[in-house]
Write a protein that holds these residues in place. Structure first.
Motif, PDB file in Angstrom:
ATOM      1  N   VAL A  78       0.845  -1.203   0.000  1.00 30.95           N
ATOM      2  CA  VAL A  78       0.000   0.000   0.000  1.00 30.95           C
ATOM      3  C   VAL A  78       0.874   1.244   0.000  1.00 30.95           C
ATOM      4  O   VAL A  78       0.632   2.200  -0.753  1.00 30.95           O
ATOM      5  CB  VAL A  78      -0.956  -0.007   1.212  1.00 30.95           C
ATOM      6  CG1 VAL A  78      -1.625   1.350   1.396  1.00 30.95           C
ATOM      7  CG2 VAL A  78      -1.995  -1.108   1.059  1.00 30.95           C
ATOM      8  N   ARG A  79       1.918   1.253   0.800  1.00 30.73           N
ATOM      9  CA  ARG A  79       2.814   2.417   0.851  1.00 30.73           C
ATOM     10  C   ARG A  79       3.504   2.657  -0.485  1.00 30.73           C
ATOM     11  O   ARG A  79       3.637   3.792  -0.931  1.00 30.73           O
ATOM     12  CB  ARG A  79       3.867   2.218   1.949  1.00 30.73           C
ATOM     13  CG  ARG A  79       3.297   2.321   3.340  1.00 30.73           C
ATOM     14  CD  ARG A  79       4.374   2.108   4.371  1.00 30.73           C
ATOM     15  NE  ARG A  79       3.796   2.054   5.703  1.00 30.73           N
ATOM     16  CZ  ARG A  79       4.437   1.619   6.759  1.00 30.73           C
ATOM     17  NH1 ARG A  79       5.687   1.192   6.643  1.00 30.73           N
ATOM     18  NH2 ARG A  79       3.858   1.603   7.928  1.00 30.73           N
ATOM     19  N   ILE A  80       3.956   1.558  -1.110  1.00 31.18           N
ATOM     20  CA  ILE A  80       4.620   1.705  -2.419  1.00 31.18           C
ATOM     21  C   ILE A  80       3.643   2.240  -3.450  1.00 31.18           C
ATOM     22  O   ILE A  80       3.987   3.122  -4.243  1.00 31.18           O
ATOM     23  CB  ILE A  80       5.219   0.352  -2.863  1.00 31.18           C
ATOM     24  CG1 ILE A  80       6.425   0.011  -1.979  1.00 31.18           C
ATOM     25  CG2 ILE A  80       5.619   0.380  -4.333  1.00 31.18           C
ATOM     26  CD1 ILE A  80       6.963  -1.390  -2.187  1.00 31.18           C
ATOM     27  N   THR A  81       2.420   1.735  -3.450  1.00 30.42           N
ATOM     28  CA  THR A  81       1.409   2.221  -4.399  1.00 30.42           C
ATOM     29  C   THR A  81       1.128   3.698  -4.169  1.00 30.42           C
ATOM     30  O   THR A  81       1.034   4.481  -5.134  1.00 30.42           O
ATOM     31  CB  THR A  81       0.110   1.398  -4.249  1.00 30.42           C
ATOM     32  OG1 THR A  81       0.403   0.022  -4.471  1.00 30.42           O
ATOM     33  CG2 THR A  81      -0.943   1.855  -5.231  1.00 30.42           C
ATOM     34  N   LEU A  82       0.996   4.108  -2.907  1.00 29.00           N
ATOM     35  CA  LEU A  82       0.761   5.523  -2.600  1.00 29.00           C
ATOM     36  C   LEU A  82       1.955   6.382  -3.025  1.00 29.00           C
ATOM     37  O   LEU A  82       1.788   7.482  -3.583  1.00 29.00           O
ATOM     38  CB  LEU A  82       0.474   5.708  -1.115  1.00 29.00           C
ATOM     39  CG  LEU A  82      -0.856   5.152  -0.603  1.00 29.00           C
ATOM     40  CD1 LEU A  82      -0.925   5.271   0.921  1.00 29.00           C
ATOM     41  CD2 LEU A  82      -2.028   5.863  -1.258  1.00 29.00           C
ATOM     42  N   GLY A  88       4.211   9.884  -9.353  1.00 29.95           N
ATOM     43  CA  GLY A  88       3.764   9.870 -10.734  1.00 29.95           C
ATOM     44  C   GLY A  88       4.226   8.657 -11.511  1.00 29.95           C
ATOM     45  O   GLY A  88       4.179   8.649 -12.736  1.00 29.95           O
ATOM     46  N   ILE A  89       4.674   7.611 -10.827  1.00 31.22           N
ATOM     47  CA  ILE A  89       5.085   6.383 -11.502  1.00 31.22           C
ATOM     48  C   ILE A  89       3.822   5.587 -11.793  1.00 31.22           C
ATOM     49  O   ILE A  89       2.977   5.389 -10.941  1.00 31.22           O
ATOM     50  CB  ILE A  89       6.040   5.561 -10.610  1.00 31.22           C
ATOM     51  CG1 ILE A  89       7.306   6.360 -10.303  1.00 31.22           C
ATOM     52  CG2 ILE A  89       6.382   4.238 -11.272  1.00 31.22           C
ATOM     53  CD1 ILE A  89       8.218   5.695  -9.309  1.00 31.22           C
ATOM     54  N   LYS A  90       3.707   5.107 -13.024  1.00 30.64           N
ATOM     55  CA  LYS A  90       2.481   4.434 -13.446  1.00 30.64           C
ATOM     56  C   LYS A  90       2.417   2.971 -13.014  1.00 30.64           C
ATOM     57  O   LYS A  90       1.368   2.404 -12.944  1.00 30.64           O
ATOM     58  CB  LYS A  90       2.341   4.493 -14.978  1.00 30.64           C
ATOM     59  CG  LYS A  90       2.220   5.894 -15.498  1.00 30.64           C
ATOM     60  CD  LYS A  90       0.836   6.412 -15.234  1.00 30.64           C
ATOM     61  CE  LYS A  90       0.703   7.789 -15.874  1.00 30.64           C
ATOM     62  NZ  LYS A  90      -0.505   8.455 -15.590  1.00 30.64           N
TER      63      LYS A  90
END
Length: 97
Positions: A78-82, A88-90
């Motif tokens: 979750v932290r990496i996705t946030l 701005g990494i897709k």
């Protein structure tokens, strides 16, 4: 009355003696072979049950440990996705080398 040269009373005695002999042999076999075998089986069963309980506890501890790690990995995901969304990494499919 005579059968094969012996009276019914003599046959009764022989059959009684054979019955007593079989009974004594059965009792002796039980004492010599079966009782020690039952004792050994009981000891083995108790040992296996103790080991099984130890293994069950180890598996329960391992399961709790894995759940903790799964929770931590989920939190990191979750932290990496946030972070990716914030920076701005897709995602992995759009990474360029």
């Amino acid at each position: 009355m005579i059968f094969f040269g012996y009276t019914i009373g003599e046959w009764t005695e022989v059959i009684s003696i054979i019955g007593v002999g079989v009974s004594a042999g059965s009792w002796l076999f039980k004492k010599i072979a079966l009782d020690p075998l039952r004792s050994d089986i009981q000891v083995l069963s108790e040992t296996i049950n103790r080991q099984l309980k130890l293994h069950e506890q180890s598996l329960a501890d391992l399961n709790a440990h894995l759940k903790t790690h799964d929770d931590e990995l989920g939190s990191h995901s979750v932290r990496i996705t946030l972070l990716e969304a914030h920076v701005g990494i897709k995602g992995e499919d759009n990474h360029e080398n």
